[in-house]
Scaffold this motif. Structure first.
Motif, short mmCIF file in Angstrom:
data_model
loop_
_atom_site.label_atom_id
_atom_site.label_comp_id
_atom_site.label_asym_id
_atom_site.label_seq_id
_atom_site.Cartn_x
_atom_site.Cartn_y
_atom_site.Cartn_z
N ARG A 101 39.67 49.86 29.38
CA ARG A 101 39.55 48.76 29.01
C ARG A 101 38.52 48.19 27.99
O ARG A 101 38.80 47.44 27.20
N ARG B 149 39.55 48.86 24.72
CA ARG B 149 40.59 47.94 23.79
C ARG B 149 39.85 46.42 23.49
O ARG B 149 40.20 45.38 23.46
N ASN B 150 38.32 46.63 23.80
CA ASN B 150 37.68 45.32 23.65
C ASN B 150 38.23 44.16 24.55
O ASN B 150 38.20 43.12 24.12
N MET B 151 38.21 44.42 25.85
CA MET B 151 38.87 43.48 26.81
C MET B 151 37.74 43.39 27.92
O MET B 151 37.11 44.26 28.21
N THR B 152 37.48 42.12 28.26
CA THR B 152 36.59 41.80 29.12
C THR B 152 37.33 41.84 30.55
O THR B 152 38.70 41.96 30.59
N GLU C 234 39.96 39.02 30.74
CA GLU C 234 40.85 39.14 29.95
C GLU C 234 41.96 40.07 30.58
O GLU C 234 43.27 39.83 30.73
N ALA C 235 41.37 41.14 30.87
CA ALA C 235 42.44 42.14 31.59
C ALA C 235 43.06 41.83 32.87
O ALA C 235 44.24 41.84 32.88
N LYS D 194 43.68 38.85 33.72
CA LYS D 194 44.76 37.76 33.57
C LYS D 194 45.87 38.48 33.07
O LYS D 194 46.94 38.03 33.70
N TYR D 195 45.72 39.37 32.16
CA TYR D 195 47.16 39.94 31.81
C TYR D 195 47.90 40.84 32.94
O TYR D 195 48.98 40.82 33.40
N LYS E 194 39.75 39.18 38.92
CA LYS E 194 38.85 39.97 38.29
C LYS E 194 37.99 40.85 39.35
O LYS E 194 37.65 41.91 38.83
N LEU F 90 48.97 47.98 28.87
CA LEU F 90 48.02 46.93 28.52
C LEU F 90 46.86 48.09 27.55
O LEU F 90 46.41 47.51 26.48
N TYR F 91 46.42 49.13 28.19
CA TYR F 91 45.16 49.83 27.62
C TYR F 91 45.74 50.98 26.52
O TYR F 91 44.98 51.48 25.88
#
Length: 77
Positions: free
Chosen positions: A9, A12-15, A18-19, A21-22, A27, A51-52
C-alpha cells in the motif's frame, strides 16, 4: 521479493483511507489485515493484488510478526 500488505500500500503512495475506500472495507479492517492477513477473504486479496499491482506470490499473507521473524535481515557480525 515478498512484501507485506502495508508495504504494498505504501509503495503505491496510498493512505489507509484511500485504499480502504477502493477495497470497500473499513480502514480499521484494513489495518487489521495489514497486521495479520491469515484469514483474509480470497476476493479481498484479489482486489489488493489489482490495487497494489503486486502478484500474490510477492505478497505476504499472514501475521506480520512471522514475516519480520522470517524475512528480517540478520545483523552483520
Amino acid at each position: 521479493m515478498i512484501i507485506t500488505l502495508r508495504a504494498a500500500r505504501v509503495n503505491r503512495n496510498m493512505t489507509l483511507l484511500e485504499a480502504s475506500k477502493y477495497l470497500k472495507i473499513n480502514k480499521d479492517t484494513l489495518t487489521k489485515y495489514e497486521r495479520d492477513s491469515s484469514d483474509i477473504p480470497y476476493s479481498l486479496s484479489k482486489r489488493m493484488q489489482e490495487l497494489y499491482e503486486v502478484p500474490a506470490e510477492n505478497l505476504f499473507f499472514g501475521d506480520v510478526n512471522t514475516f519480520v521473524a522470517h524475512f528480517k535481515p540478520l545483523p552483520e557480525l
